[in-house]
Design an enzyme around this catalytic site. Structure first.
Site, PDB file in Angstrom:
ATOM      1  N   THR A 184       0.984  -1.189   0.101  1.00 42.34           N
ATOM      2  CA  THR A 184      -0.080   0.052   0.012  1.00 42.34           C
ATOM      3  C   THR A 184       0.903   1.203  -0.105  1.00 42.34           C
ATOM      4  OG1 THR A 184      -1.711  -1.130   1.018  1.00 42.34           O
ATOM      5  CG2 THR A 184      -1.715   1.199   1.503  1.00 42.34           C
ATOM      6  N   GLY A 238      -4.615  -5.375   7.054  1.00 41.33           N
ATOM      7  CA  GLY A 238      -5.579  -4.250   7.473  1.00 41.33           C
ATOM      8  C   GLY A 238      -6.497  -4.571   8.545  1.00 41.33           C
TER       9      GLY A 238
HETATM   10  N1  ASP Z   1      -3.667  -2.274   4.711  1.00 35.78           N
HETATM   11  C1  ASP Z   1      -3.729  -2.755   3.351  1.00 35.78           C
HETATM   12  C2  ASP Z   1      -5.187  -3.529   3.328  1.00 35.78           C
HETATM   13  O1  ASP Z   1      -5.373  -4.260   4.436  1.00 35.78           O
HETATM   14  C3  ASP Z   1      -2.821  -3.648   2.917  1.00 35.78           C
HETATM   15  C4  ASP Z   1      -1.316  -2.975   2.925  1.00 35.78           C
HETATM   16  O2  ASP Z   1      -1.074  -2.120   3.553  1.00 35.78           O
HETATM   17  O3  ASP Z   1      -0.638  -3.404   1.784  1.00 35.78           O
HETATM   18  O4  ASP Z   1      -5.907  -3.519   2.685  1.00 35.78           O
END
Ligand code: ASP
Length: 317
Positions: A184, A238
């Site tokens: 992300t 997440g």
């Molecule tokens: N936080 C994001 C999610 O769970 C994934 C990530 O940070 O890469 O959608």
């Protein structure tokens, strides 16, 4: 007296393998350049975080925009949020499938809608009506991710189906398995007027169930900005981050008088201790103090002030 601007970006926290380090450093540095260009000419922190995130959405290295992880059905589904610390206005999109730059749509929501959040088709319709062009889902899919999903689903076919800890491999895996990535992207900025803003954009987690929304686009979870506390963007698994409303939790520590550097590290300790979560965070307050922390082996990060610029994949506090 104008405030000296500051920009911090991240490109995901995970056990990034050595051969991917350069691409990540390149990506966060490019994002820094784009966001700084805005701040340098006196532009707003809101514009700066948007431009920085667009660069990383366009970069296939990251799990945002084109090149994102695929969901269980082999589709890209994207989430993004942008928030303005001076007004507390925010714009978020969830589960969109036809936007190359979901942060652009999020920004339109922030600026041009009385609402804060749109999902799925409604979000895409809003975006199209406000000048953001739509694309095919196939335009967001790259061969690397088709192969990654195929390989992942092949390893899963013999194990038990999704249980309570969906997308939550054991901590040993997260520490060592480079296929379990959290790529992300996010940015926080302080502008000449002393205002802060934050933005986060993601393709979510590999093999997620269609319709699953992560922390990234939820206010206070994956992204938050308030001039009275801090701007924050998180990355990582997440579901645990959401449960702790981690970006707001961190901002609250800062409004209580703690430094962003300490608060970011505390957030990672809290994430691990309370819900066995893994991830990373960037934080910034209106005094220009920054915090960068992760409890994964690596996290791509970069920051720039008028005096200094640095980037790395490990942050020692
Ligand atoms: N936080 C994001 C999610 O769970 C994934 C990530 O940070 O890469 O959608």
């Amino acid at each position: 007296m104008p405030t000296d601007p500051v920009l911090v970006v991240h490109g995901g926290a995970w056990a990034m393998p050595d051969d991917m380090v350069d691409a990540h450093l390149n990506g966060v540095n490019n994002a820094l350049t784009a966001g700084w260009r805005v701040l340098e000419r006196g532009g707003s922190s809101l514009d700066a975080v948007e431009e920085a995130v667009v660069i990383m959405e366009d970069d296939e290295t990251f799990d945002a925009g084109r090149g994102s992880f695929l969901n269980r059905d082999g589709k890209v589904q994207l989430d993004a949020l942008i928030m303005d610390g001076s007004t507390l206005r925010a714009g978020g999109v969830g589960c969109v499938e036809h936007l190359r730059n979901p942060v652009r749509a999020a920004r339109k929501i922030l600026s041009e809608s009385p609402h804060v959040y749109f999902v799925g088709e409604g979000a895409e319709k809003f975006a199209a009506e406000h000048g953001v062009s739509l694309c095919k889902n196939d335009d967001l899919i790259i061969p690397r991710e088709v192969e990654r999903l195929r390989a992942y689903q092949a390893t899963q076919s013999n194990s038990k189906p999704d249980g309570n800890d969906l997308f939550a491999p054991g901590s040993a895996d997260l520490d060592h398995d480079p296929t379990i990535s959290h790529d992300t992207v996010g940015a926080v900025a302080l502008d000449h007027d002393g205002n802060i803003a934050a933005a986060t954009s993601t393709g979510g987690t590999l093999n997620k169930a269609p319709g699953r929304l992560g922390d990234s686009s939820l206010i206070g979870c994956g992204c938050y900005a308030d001039n009275e506390s801090a701007a924050a963007s998180t990355t990582g698994w997440g579901e645990p981050i959401m449960k702790l409303v981690l970006a707001k939790w961190t901002a609250d520590r800062i409004s209580a008088g703690n430094l962003p550097e300490w608060s970011a590290q505390e957030a990672m300790n809290y994430l691990k201790q309370r819900v066995n979560g893994h991830g990373g965070i960037i934080v910034l307050n209106t005094a220009g103090h920054i915090g960068i922390a992760h409890n994964t082996p690596r996290m791509a990060w970069a920051y720039k002030t008028v005096k200094k610029q640095e980037a790395g994949v490990v942050r020692e506090n």
